[in-house]
Design a protein around this motif. Structure first.
Motif, mmCIF file in Angstrom:
data_model
loop_
_atom_site.group_PDB
_atom_site.id
_atom_site.type_symbol
_atom_site.label_atom_id
_atom_site.label_comp_id
_atom_site.label_asym_id
_atom_site.label_seq_id
_atom_site.Cartn_x
_atom_site.Cartn_y
_atom_site.Cartn_z
ATOM 1 N N ARG A 91 56.422 35.414 42.468
ATOM 2 C CA ARG A 91 55.319 36.223 42.977
ATOM 3 C C ARG A 91 54.046 35.995 42.141
ATOM 4 N NH1 ARG A 91 57.262 42.358 44.045
ATOM 5 N NH2 ARG A 91 55.660 43.001 45.471
ATOM 6 N N VAL A 92 54.246 35.933 40.824
ATOM 7 C CA VAL A 92 53.115 35.711 39.917
ATOM 8 C C VAL A 92 52.531 34.313 40.147
ATOM 9 C CG1 VAL A 92 52.525 35.384 37.478
ATOM 10 C CG2 VAL A 92 53.875 37.373 38.189
ATOM 11 N N ARG A 93 53.408 33.316 40.308
ATOM 12 C CA ARG A 93 52.930 31.940 40.547
ATOM 13 C C ARG A 93 52.058 31.887 41.804
ATOM 14 N NH1 ARG A 93 54.130 28.255 36.330
ATOM 15 N NH2 ARG A 93 56.228 28.690 35.628
ATOM 16 N N ASN A 94 52.524 32.581 42.866
ATOM 17 C CA ASN A 94 51.750 32.581 44.120
ATOM 18 C C ASN A 94 50.385 33.222 43.914
ATOM 19 O OD1 ASN A 94 53.859 31.387 45.385
ATOM 20 N ND2 ASN A 94 54.694 33.291 46.251
ATOM 21 N N ARG A 95 50.398 34.307 43.162
ATOM 22 C CA ARG A 95 49.144 35.015 42.921
ATOM 23 C C ARG A 95 48.191 34.142 42.094
ATOM 24 N NH1 ARG A 95 45.930 38.217 45.315
ATOM 25 N NH2 ARG A 95 45.246 40.037 44.146
ATOM 26 N N LEU A 96 48.754 33.419 41.138
ATOM 27 C CA LEU A 96 47.914 32.560 40.303
ATOM 28 C C LEU A 96 47.224 31.483 41.143
ATOM 29 C CD1 LEU A 96 49.946 32.100 37.003
ATOM 30 C CD2 LEU A 96 47.658 33.078 37.242
ATOM 31 N N ARG A 97 47.903 31.056 42.203
ATOM 32 C CA ARG A 97 47.285 30.063 43.094
ATOM 33 C C ARG A 97 46.004 30.641 43.714
ATOM 34 N NH1 ARG A 97 52.537 28.686 45.365
ATOM 35 N NH2 ARG A 97 53.206 27.910 43.356
ATOM 36 N N GLU A 98 46.079 31.917 44.110
ATOM 37 C CA GLU A 98 44.891 32.542 44.715
ATOM 38 C C GLU A 98 43.776 32.701 43.676
ATOM 39 O OE1 GLU A 98 45.839 36.103 47.096
ATOM 40 O OE2 GLU A 98 47.892 35.379 47.102
ATOM 41 N N PHE A 99 44.173 33.090 42.454
ATOM 42 C CA PHE A 99 43.160 33.253 41.399
ATOM 43 C C PHE A 99 42.514 31.906 41.065
ATOM 44 C CE2 PHE A 99 45.742 37.064 39.604
ATOM 45 C CZ PHE A 99 45.224 37.877 40.600
ATOM 46 N N SER A 100 43.338 30.851 41.057
ATOM 47 C CA SER A 100 42.814 29.531 40.716
ATOM 48 C C SER A 100 41.794 29.082 41.757
ATOM 49 C CB SER A 100 43.951 28.506 40.635
ATOM 50 O OG SER A 100 44.810 28.889 39.588
ATOM 51 N N ALA A 101 42.047 29.419 43.023
ATOM 52 C CA ALA A 101 41.092 29.049 44.077
ATOM 53 C C ALA A 101 39.759 29.756 43.815
ATOM 54 C CB ALA A 101 41.650 29.437 45.436
ATOM 55 N N ALA A 102 39.836 31.028 43.371
ATOM 56 C CA ALA A 102 38.598 31.770 43.080
ATOM 57 C C ALA A 102 37.879 31.136 41.888
ATOM 58 C CB ALA A 102 38.924 33.230 42.780
ATOM 59 N N LYS A 103 38.670 30.672 40.927
ATOM 60 C CA LYS A 103 38.051 30.084 39.730
ATOM 61 C C LYS A 103 37.365 28.752 40.057
ATOM 62 C CE LYS A 103 38.781 28.554 35.113
ATOM 63 N NZ LYS A 103 39.194 28.909 33.804
ATOM 64 N N ARG A 104 37.934 28.048 40.998
ATOM 65 C CA ARG A 104 37.286 26.777 41.374
ATOM 66 C C ARG A 104 35.874 27.052 41.903
ATOM 67 N NH1 ARG A 104 42.270 25.596 43.582
ATOM 68 N NH2 ARG A 104 43.480 24.617 41.947
ATOM 69 N N LYS A 105 35.727 28.212 42.579
ATOM 70 C CA LYS A 105 34.395 28.555 43.112
ATOM 71 C C LYS A 105 33.489 29.122 42.016
ATOM 72 C CE LYS A 105 35.665 29.373 47.870
ATOM 73 N NZ LYS A 105 36.406 30.368 48.608
ATOM 74 N N SER A 106 34.079 29.805 41.032
ATOM 75 C CA SER A 106 33.287 30.377 39.928
ATOM 76 C C SER A 106 33.869 29.872 38.610
ATOM 77 C CB SER A 106 33.358 31.907 39.913
ATOM 78 O OG SER A 106 33.285 32.435 41.181
#
Ligand code: SAM
Ligand code: SF4
Length: 498
Positions: A91-106
């Motif tokens: 679950r944490v790994r999946n969530r990190l994927r979403e956070f990483s996408a946000a970080k790519r933008k910021s």
């Protein structure tokens, strides 16, 4: 009529592991007070992790951060992780994927992984998750200013040192998503038991108890700020033990003394029963709960203390894990079926109305059908008020992973799980039916999720009661509720005046 306060989520009283709270954004109560860099923090796993996030938020507040509920607008994203089962980590790994996408933008954003998974994987995390900047274990939160500083300068940072002393006793936690009524108070950290299935001793380190005076102060401050319920938290609360530092505080010839040691000097030790009493004495209107009790350690002294104070709730979370002695032995739980049954009988003798809840692991290595049926018969005997049920998940590095094969096929685990689940539904429904016609003192914790015409509250047995709201009462009040009906998991009734 009471209005639902803005920004306060529906889940007003988090139980020990509340599925609905997993991953929710955690916000400081009065968020408008602070203006600074934005922290987004979410937690997974047990109550201890949620309590730790409040320590982390307190440290971050001192660094000038405010909380946000939108991770996309955060300067720092923290995810406080759980390693207890493989699916918690996925679950944490999946969530990190979403956070990483946000970080790519910021790209200026900092992502930090906290807690048990950070401790388990250490710097490997940085290799596996390229956009993670900070990896920090549960005993290293004081190092956050330094780690944030390193991340600000573009370095990736890891601190996963475990400690034998850290209890964060002097850090006053800020309450996150608080309803202003119930709060968790950590009384100890780590665990010295070596249950063969469990990763906690590796991720949270050695057991250590927190200074009882700091615990009482925290609970007193909560009460003075309007809170009505504290839950004392530890992996094994019954082994709570505090020795006054260096023996400067003790008892001599029956009198408390400070600073002198003679032949008659006895060091002052506080055990869990004594701590419970100290917290209960703060005020009769402060409800006291605790978790988790270990069947091998729970003492009659604790039971007698519970019965002595009306404000200590008659509810014990007593994880059984299995109803079979051979499986318990493989699990290294250090008690047998007979021992557990004796403890349950003693609880019921000393506190006849005590609610008992449990944790069950289904399909542990080599568990036979007959051994599985022993767990079902244990449930019939104890009649648990509620239970957390898990299929066994092998955790790397644990004793079971090293010594035994995870040999129960998934379809068998699932079938046994369903049998345990329906048994629990049957016994807890029967338990609920017994409450009909009784009147209980209920602490109102908010409006019912289904209707803003109804209040929701908890009995001392930690069972939710729903009843029509009245203009005279508000969340945080105690009311007497006559139980008239029940659903499979909830009591329904009405407020009565006497
Ligand atoms: N300290 C508590 C005790 O001993 O009862 C339990 C703490 S643990 C965070 C919560 C529950 O997770 C355990 O009681 C157990 O039922 C479950 N659990 C722990 N390790 C597990 C595993 N490897 N697979 C499935 N369930 C597990
Ligand atoms: Fe894990 Fe056992 Fe410690 Fe509980 S008592 S945290 S199950 S090792």
């Amino acid at each position: 009529m009471f209005d639902r306060p803005a920004d306060v989520p529906d889940t007003l009283k988090p139980p020990l592991h509340d599925e609905t709270r997993q991953g929710e954004p955690l916000m400081i109560e009065h968020r408008a007070k602070y203006k600074g860099r934005k922290l987004y923090i979410e937690s997974y796993g047990c109550a201890m992790n949620f309590a730790d996030s409040e320590i982390v938020a307190s440290i971050m507040l001192d660094l000038g951060f405010e909380t946000t509920s939108q991770y996309k607008e955060a300067d720092v994203i923290f995810i406080n992780t759980c390693s207890i089962r493989d699916n918690a980590e996925q679950r944490v790994r999946n969530r990190l994927r979403e956070f990483s996408a946000a970080k790519r933008k910021s790209p200026g954003m900092t992502i930090g992984v906290l807690g048990c998974m950070a401790e388990r994987l250490k710097s490997k995390f940085l290799e596996e998750e390229k956009l993670v900047d900070i990896v920090i274990g549960p005993d290293s939160y004081r190092d956050l200013p330094n780690l944030i500083n390193q991340a600000d300068q573009g370095s990736r940072a890891v601190n996963v040192l475990l400690s034998r002393e850290e209890t964060y006793a002097d850090i006053s936690p800020v309450r996150l998503n608080s309803n202003g009524i119930s709060a968790f108070v950590s009384i100890m950290r780590g665990c010295d038991n070596m249950c063969s299935f469990c990763v906690v001793p590796f991720t949270r380190g050695r057991e250590r108890s927190r200074d009882p005076y700091s615990i009482v102060e925290e609970a007193r401050e909560l009460f003075n700020n309007g809170y009505k319920e504290v839950t004392l938290l530890g992996q094994n609360v019954d082994s709570y033990k505090w020795n006054q530092g260096n023996g400067e505080h003790g008892i001599e010839n029956g009198t408390e003394v400070v600073g002198q040691r003679t032949a008659n000097y006895q060091q002052l030790t506080t055990n869990f029963a004594q701590l419970l009493e100290m917290v209960a004495k703060i005020n009769p209107d402060l409800r006291v709960r605790f978790s988790t009790s270990h069947p091998k350690d729970i003492t009659d002294e604790v039971l007698h203390t519970m019965i002595k104070y009306d404000n200590i709730c008659n509810h014990i979370h007593l994880p059984v894990q299995s109803g079979n002695s051979r499986v318990l032995d493989l699990m290294n739980r250090t008690y047998s079926r007979e021992w557990y049954l004796e403890r349950v009988d003693t609880i019921k003798k000393i506190i006849p109305d005590c609610a008992i809840s449990t944790d069950v692991i289904i399909g542990f290595c080599t568990e036979t059908e007959e051994e599985h049926r022993d767990t079902l018969s244990m449930m019939d005997y104890v009649k648990y008020d509620f239970a957390y049920m898990y299929t066994y998940s092998e955790r790397p590095g644990t004793l079971a992973a090293k010594k035994f094969k995870d040999d129960i096929p998934q379809d068998v685990k699932t079938r046994r799980f369903n049998e345990i689940l329906s048994k629990q539904q049957e016994v807890s429904h029967k338990r609920l039916l017994n409450h009909i016609g009784q009147t209980y003192r209920v602490l109102i914790d908010g409006l019912s999720k289904k209707s803003d015409q109804d209040f929701s509250g908890k009995t001392e047995y930690n069972i939710t009661a729903i009843f029509p709201a009245t203009g005279e009462h508000k969340p945080g009040d105690y009311v007497n509720v006559l139980i008239e009906r029940c659903t499979p998991a909830t009591l329904l009734g009405k407020i009565i005046t006497n």
